[in-house]
Scaffold this active site. Structure first.
Site, mmCIF file in Angstrom:
data_model
loop_
_atom_site.group_PDB
_atom_site.id
_atom_site.type_symbol
_atom_site.label_atom_id
_atom_site.label_comp_id
_atom_site.label_asym_id
_atom_site.label_seq_id
_atom_site.Cartn_x
_atom_site.Cartn_y
_atom_site.Cartn_z
ATOM 1 C CB THR A 145 -0.944 0.011 1.217
ATOM 2 O OG1 THR A 145 -1.624 -1.233 1.315
ATOM 3 C CG2 THR A 145 -1.963 1.130 1.110
ATOM 4 N NE ARG A 155 2.325 -15.969 10.107
ATOM 5 C CZ ARG A 155 2.040 -17.072 10.768
ATOM 6 N NH1 ARG A 155 2.435 -17.209 12.031
ATOM 7 N NH2 ARG A 155 1.377 -18.058 10.201
ATOM 8 C CB THR A 160 -0.038 -2.214 11.986
ATOM 9 O OG1 THR A 160 -0.795 -3.425 12.019
ATOM 10 C CG2 THR A 160 0.178 -1.768 10.549
ATOM 11 C CE LYS A 180 -12.313 0.348 24.139
ATOM 12 N NZ LYS A 180 -11.501 -0.523 25.010
ATOM 13 C CE1 TYR A 218 -45.350 -10.586 -1.992
ATOM 14 C CE2 TYR A 218 -45.407 -8.337 -2.818
ATOM 15 C CZ TYR A 218 -45.722 -9.675 -2.967
ATOM 16 O OH TYR A 218 -46.401 -10.094 -4.067
ATOM 17 C CG HIS A 240 -47.079 -23.305 -4.341
ATOM 18 N ND1 HIS A 240 -48.433 -23.395 -4.134
ATOM 19 C CD2 HIS A 240 -46.884 -22.107 -4.934
ATOM 20 C CE1 HIS A 240 -49.028 -22.302 -4.589
ATOM 21 N NE2 HIS A 240 -48.090 -21.509 -5.077
ATOM 22 C CG ASP A 261 -53.499 -48.901 3.132
ATOM 23 O OD1 ASP A 261 -52.256 -48.876 3.046
ATOM 24 O OD2 ASP A 261 -54.142 -48.235 3.971
#
Length: 510
Positions: A38, A65, A68, A138, A216, A272, A464
């Site tokens: 960057t 790693r 900052t 924060k 909706y 459906h 049945d």
């Protein structure tokens, strides 16, 4: 409480869209701090920028790693500008204020989705970035935090409108967005690392985005939202926005068509969430016309899915029917104008995608989770339990019917021939009612059930259903078995000269 931005820390993985924001910060004389790639990117834009290691007096180590994670950086973000003691300590330790933090996170989800090995995945667990976001969020009373490249344009406009300053309401909004980003990120890391551990299954963490507001919910008086990335699964080529009910039916259609990826053209028509027509044939045109013949009444206003590119001849046939959605892997160039002739018709080009392994549903005051039903029975899974075995053609029809049955609401009975659904009885409180409904539907649309087959999603508690099916001409049955009275149904089949196979696998769909 408006506060000007005097200094900013910029450290991002994705550099695209960042240039206008950097240009605006440069225009306002903002002191920039940055790291690694960057830093180089900002320098190439012609802006003055200070390396974070010059600020901290400590180099980047361990392959980046740690870069900052230092009191000077976090002190610059976290010290409270309204607390005299904080200001005194910042001055004592030479900690300059950092009023803006622009940080995104390593692409952890994308790396997991790519199938990368564990070492690569672990390296994409962001530590410094997520800590910076949490710190800045924060202390939103004093600091603006930008946590995604999707925010760059809006933040640039905000700072331009307010002459390089922000209000407390602005900062609170972006703080909430930052905590959303970090919580989503941590959820996916947890779900990855917990697989196969003692923690797996003890808690449920779900985080889906982006959110899409729907017209909706199931009904106009219900609000509805979809959480997830539909663009990863579909390119919408035409039509109105998908509704809640459209999405429910599309989900059912996609899952059903996953059963028919064996190369032969297939078409399913759903209403459906239940299939009212399914067919396989030598051509897609034939598959569609056979599927439509199953129940042309229910097909009106339905969702259609095919497993092959839609050609012009099939498009002409499809165009005769009013339907809501058509899903296909591709559309021929000459087919699209035909299908786009109806303004609101939704056309979706489906992309290959990995589906979640779990299903989640709200229930009572919590949620329930289960594995997706990925099991599909083939002829090799059939156990012949009657005196006569099904013929080769009947076996093919039984495999087909079992696939459709698996994706139909319980209690269900499916009647079919090889490659074509004839009728189904769906969502009935009695399996006998489901069978009678299926027989009546088949007859009403002119199907002769002599020699057809029957599939049931669960066992027959009594003989049945077999007796009714046999009287209608059904010659073979597939069912999971497992009833204490299985022998009664088997005996009925033998008496009627029918074949029955059992799979040992139930496919309830509630």
């Amino acid at each position: 409480m408006s506060q000007p931005i005097r200094s900013a820390l910029v450290s991002v993985y994705y550099k695209d869209r960042l240039e206008p924001l950097v240009a605006l910060l440069k225009e306002h004389g903002v002191q920039l701090y940055s790291t690694g790639g960057t830093l180089k990117f900002i320098q190439e834009l012609g802006a003055e920028v200070t390396a974070v290691e010059s600020l901290t007096g400590f180099p980047e180590v361990f392959g980046g790693r740690v870069k900052t994670l230092h009191p000077t950086v976090f002190g610059g973000i976290l010290h409270r500008r309204h607390e005299a003691s904080d200001l005194a300590q910042a001055e004592q330790h030479g900690i300059p204020p950092i009023d803006l933090v622009i940080v995104d996170l390593y692409p952890f989800e994308e790396t997991v989705a790519s199938g990368a090995d564990e070492a690569d995945v672990i390296e994409k667990i962001d530590i410094g970035g997520i800590s910076l976001l949490r710190a800045a969020a924060k202390n939103y009373r004093d600091v603006l935090v930008v946590s995604s490249r999707n925010q760059y344009e809006a933040v640039t406009e905000l700072l331009r409108e307010k002459n390089g300053a922000t209000d407390l309401e602005d900062r609170r909004h972006y703080a909430a967005a930052a905590f959303e980003a970090t919580s989503h990120y941590d959820t996916h890391i947890f779900n990855y690392l917990s697989q196969g551990t003692a923690i797996d299954g003890t808690v449920l963490k779900v985080s889906q985005k982006p959110a899409t507001s729907l017209r909706y919910g199931e009904n106009p008086h219900q609000a509805g939202t979809f959480y997830g990335d539909l663009t990863a699964l579909f390119d919408q080529l035409h039509g109105k926005q998908l509704s809640y009910n459209n999405l429910v039916d599309v989900d059912a259609a996609v899952l059903l068509m996953q059963e028919f990826q064996d190369g032969q053209p297939a078409c399913a028509i759903l209403k459906h969430t239940n299939a009212c027509g399914v067919a396989q044939a030598e051509t897609l045109h034939a598959a569609y016309t056979n599927a439509l013949a199953c129940d042309p009444v229910s097909a009106f206003g339905g969702v259609i899915i095919v497993n092959k590119p839609v050609d012009a001849a099939t498009a002409e046939e499809l165009n005769k029917l009013f339907f809501e959605v058509l899903i296909a892997p591709e559309f021929a160039a000459e087919a699209l104008p035909i299908l786009q002739s109806k303004k609101n018709r939704i056309l979706l080009r489906q992309k290959p995608v990995q589906f979640p392994a779990k299903q989640v549903k709200t229930l009572l005051n919590g949620v329930i989770e289960q594995d997706f039903d990925r099991q599909t029975e083939t002829a090799a899974d059939f156990k012949v339990v009657t005196q006569s075995a099904p013929t080769a053609e009947e076996t093919e029809a039984l495999v087909f019917a079992a696939k459709v049955c698996k994706h139909t609401k319980s209690n269900t009975i499916v009647l079919a021939r090889a490659g074509q659904l004839l009728a189904s009885g769906v969502g009935q409180t009695s399996r006998v009612d489901a069978l009678r409904q299926a027989i009546e539907k088949a007859k009403s649309f002119g199907f002769d059930l002599q020699g057809a087959v029957m599939a049931s999603d669960a066992f027959f508690p009594f003989p049945d259903c077999v007796e009714i099916a046999g009287a209608a001409g059904i010659r073979a049955v597939v069912q999971p078995g497992g009833s204490i009275k299985d022998a009664d149904s088997i005996a009925a089949c033998d008496q009627l000269g029918m074949a029955m196979v059992m799979t040992g696998v139930r496919h309830f769909k509630h």
